[in-house]
Design an enzyme around this catalytic site. Sequence first.
Site, PDB file in Angstrom:
ATOM      1  N   ALA A 178       5.561  44.004 -49.066  1.00  0.00           N
ATOM      2  CA  ALA A 178       6.941  44.328 -48.696  1.00  0.00           C
ATOM      3  C   ALA A 178       7.776  44.661 -49.926  1.00  0.00           C
ATOM      4  O   ALA A 178       8.528  45.650 -49.938  1.00  0.00           O
ATOM      5  CB  ALA A 178       7.564  43.165 -47.928  1.00  0.00           C
ATOM      6  N   GLY A 213       0.475  37.865 -49.313  1.00  0.00           N
ATOM      7  CA  GLY A 213      -0.055  39.195 -49.080  1.00  0.00           C
ATOM      8  C   GLY A 213       0.984  40.108 -48.451  1.00  0.00           C
ATOM      9  O   GLY A 213       1.261  41.207 -48.945  1.00  0.00           O
ATOM     10  N   ASP A 214       1.578  39.658 -47.370  1.00  0.00           N
ATOM     11  CA  ASP A 214       2.609  40.443 -46.687  1.00  0.00           C
ATOM     12  C   ASP A 214       3.836  40.653 -47.566  1.00  0.00           C
ATOM     13  O   ASP A 214       4.378  41.756 -47.649  1.00  0.00           O
ATOM     14  CB  ASP A 214       3.032  39.737 -45.398  1.00  0.00           C
ATOM     15  CG  ASP A 214       2.092  40.018 -44.243  1.00  0.00           C
ATOM     16  OD1 ASP A 214       1.706  41.178 -44.066  1.00  0.00           O
ATOM     17  OD2 ASP A 214       1.748  39.079 -43.518  1.00  0.00           O
ATOM     18  N   LEU A 215       4.310  39.581 -48.194  1.00  0.00           N
ATOM     19  CA  LEU A 215       5.567  39.679 -48.931  1.00  0.00           C
ATOM     20  C   LEU A 215       5.427  40.519 -50.191  1.00  0.00           C
ATOM     21  O   LEU A 215       6.353  41.239 -50.570  1.00  0.00           O
ATOM     22  CB  LEU A 215       6.083  38.278 -49.263  1.00  0.00           C
ATOM     23  CG  LEU A 215       6.498  37.459 -48.039  1.00  0.00           C
ATOM     24  CD1 LEU A 215       6.874  36.033 -48.445  1.00  0.00           C
ATOM     25  CD2 LEU A 215       7.653  38.124 -47.299  1.00  0.00           C
TER      26      LEU A 215
END
Length: 411
Positions: A178, A173-175
Amino acid sequence: MPEQPAAAPLAGIKVVDLSKILAGPYVTMSLADLGADVIKVEHPDGGDPTRGWGPPFNGPDATYYLAANRGKRSVTLDLKSPQGQEAVHRLLATADVVVENFRPGSSLARLFDYKDLSARYPRLVLLHISAFGDHGPLRDEPGYDMIAQASAGLMSLTGEPDGPPVKAGYAMGDLAAALFGLIGVTSALVERERTGRGQYVTTSLYESQLALHINWATGYFATGERPGRLGSGHPSLVPYQAYPAADGHFVIAVGNDALFRRLCAALRHPHWADDPRFTTNRDRVAHRAALNAKLQAVLVDDTVAHWCALLGNEGVPVTPIRHLDEVYDCPQTEALGMVRSVDHPAIGPLRQVAFPVTFRGERPPVRTAPPTLGQHSRDVLAELGYGEAEITHLLDHANPHSHPHSHPRGA
């Protein structure tokens, strides 16, 4: 022939990093890898929460923090204080990019609203990363990577069919947010060259997960059927998954019918390729369980090394499932120069995974280690025109603790 300069396509770009945790810091670390000057603004009391996300720790900080913050300079400022806000505005006056992940509706989101910043700094590119996006009923909800993986469907697709939902091993989710944020920032910088104006760029963990559904989404749109978990299997290709051997698991990836015939011949079962249940990929997907039962009955009789050598020699895509120690000891990893060492002020040599893109055949260098909390505060503030007495007053006023690392702030 003159020596080529180190790969740094964003040299001369100045970035102010007001983000924390992973998605925003990964964007700004990538910008630093590409040559930008990145100034990470942290709260004096503990800084980025990931500094305390351990064990494991390496030196004063958790290895989680060390993974997403190299190449930056750290300055400690309290963004809720007038003095801290003034210092940030001095940074923004000469910045090209600012990255933040303030919670929507928060006091900091209001203080650094893009409409106001754009009027004051018209060339500024602002990237805002949120959990669920700028609109909709979930707009104001907080979110961590696990929340994104669950709410946006990834966990419904990950895990064995008869087991519980499983999150991906990486922070997808974060990557994902990003990487899409990085695309947004670099695209906005290109547009600025054409128009002279900055841009408000937004993405979210939720949106980015939807963008990565790819064939899962189009399959659902076409059939209306809810997809389920397939373990390591593929919804549209068979055999294309991990299989058990006598001493572990390995992966076979058959992407067409010719490769399936090679696989059958190598396993000394060429007649499988003529079985009407398995002749074409469409047939094999429909009879996935029957074919996998036949493969597993054969493959369990020998080792991973045996099957990888045998099938690989026949041109069938195959690989052992490597653990990280094996990956970082792999000759391919070494040949690509993906692991670099940089000197850290408290640790000494620190290994980092380098940026995965080359320019003219050169990989961007790992320039500097992840900074300790406030490591560059005095230098950065001096660059902004503060005198020594002002710097001391600003830092003493912002930081009531003489040793900020003794008060790490967790999640």
